[in-house]
Design an enzyme around this catalytic site. Sequence first.
Site, PDB file in Angstrom:
ATOM      1  N   GLY A   1       1.610   7.892 -11.884  1.00 36.26           N
ATOM      2  CA  GLY A   1       0.065   8.267 -12.257  1.00 36.26           C
ATOM      3  C   GLY A   1      -0.603   6.819 -12.512  1.00 36.26           C
ATOM      4  O   GLY A   1      -0.848   6.406 -11.749  1.00 36.26           O
TER       5      GLY A   1
ATOM      6  N   ASP B   1       1.859  -0.681 -12.108  1.00 38.51           N
ATOM      7  CA  ASP B   1       3.310  -0.247 -13.552  1.00 38.51           C
ATOM      8  C   ASP B   1       4.947  -0.264 -12.964  1.00 38.51           C
ATOM      9  O   ASP B   1       5.413  -0.711 -13.715  1.00 38.51           O
ATOM     10  CB  ASP B   1       2.924   0.767 -14.391  1.00 38.51           C
TER      11      ASP B   1
ATOM     12  N   THR C   1       3.524   8.021  -6.850  1.00 34.91           N
ATOM     13  CA  THR C   1       4.410   6.340  -6.948  1.00 34.91           C
ATOM     14  C   THR C   1       5.074   7.915  -6.227  1.00 34.91           C
ATOM     15  O   THR C   1       5.275   9.208  -6.863  1.00 34.91           O
ATOM     16  CB  THR C   1       4.325   6.355  -7.775  1.00 34.91           C
TER      17      THR C   1
ATOM     18  N   VAL D   1      -2.299  -5.488  -9.925  1.00 34.79           N
ATOM     19  CA  VAL D   1      -0.447  -5.006 -10.266  1.00 34.79           C
ATOM     20  C   VAL D   1      -0.520  -3.461 -10.766  1.00 34.79           C
ATOM     21  O   VAL D   1      -1.453  -3.307 -12.282  1.00 34.79           O
ATOM     22  CB  VAL D   1       0.273  -6.510 -11.167  1.00 34.79           C
TER      23      VAL D   1
END
Length: 280
Positions: free
Chosen positions: A205, A186, A155, A184
Amino acid sequence: MKLIIHGGFFSESGTNQEVKKAKQDALREIVMLGHKYLESHTAAQTVVYTVHLLEDCDLFNAGTGSQIQSDGKIRLSASLMDGKTQKFSGVINIEDVKNPICIAEKLMEYDDRVLSGLGANSFAANNGFTYYNPEIPQRRKEYEKKLSDSIRLGTVGCVALDIYGDIAAATSTGGKGFEIPGRVSDSATTAGNYANAFAGVSCTGVGEDITSGSVATKIVTRVTDGMPLSVATAKTLDEMKPYDGFAGIIGITNTGDIYHADTHPYMVWALHDGEVEVFD
């Protein structure tokens, strides 16, 4: 006036020096551009600008170059939180757009500020965001070979403290790759992206681990209650140990403390607090 960014994890850094240097160079350039932008813009404006630069760099798993899901499609998620207004906005599993963080920013103007799937796509189209295919050849090769780990894993995110003392955080992801459609992460939740008047945190992560730990929210809440950022981070990441949680964080407080940490080697990051620092 400070800025910190991350580009996810990069486990191959020790063996692939070419890609490692490319990431270092990209993060150094982007954090410098972001800090320059911060000189004349708010924290909220700056984190959007900076994350959109990260989304446009195909070294990272966000925007262009995102992972392909199990059905062969790319779905993106991103969120923005303005510590000054305490407003959060985001898009979940949006398709065929270039910069999901910019759509999250646009949603700040609306009462319904977190949209998913078809609703997010319709909103984007109705607000002038044009069709864009974020797939790159490398991602298609990985998908076809059913790889589960790539050199671009991770990310992206940004936390900024502006000249007014306000904080904002933004996070964007292309997912983990080969996930079940509809999963979905985080990144478009307060577990992975959170800010208030006291601190801001962006996570990277394993999304399920970060959500289970409510990582960003816990850290910011603990700082709000008087705990130093480093201590709040250590306590929160320690609480992930029972399930071997995989996470990295970047954060800034309203007193100017700037910090990064990870549970596994190692997150790639860069910061600018008057001087530029980049992971090594």
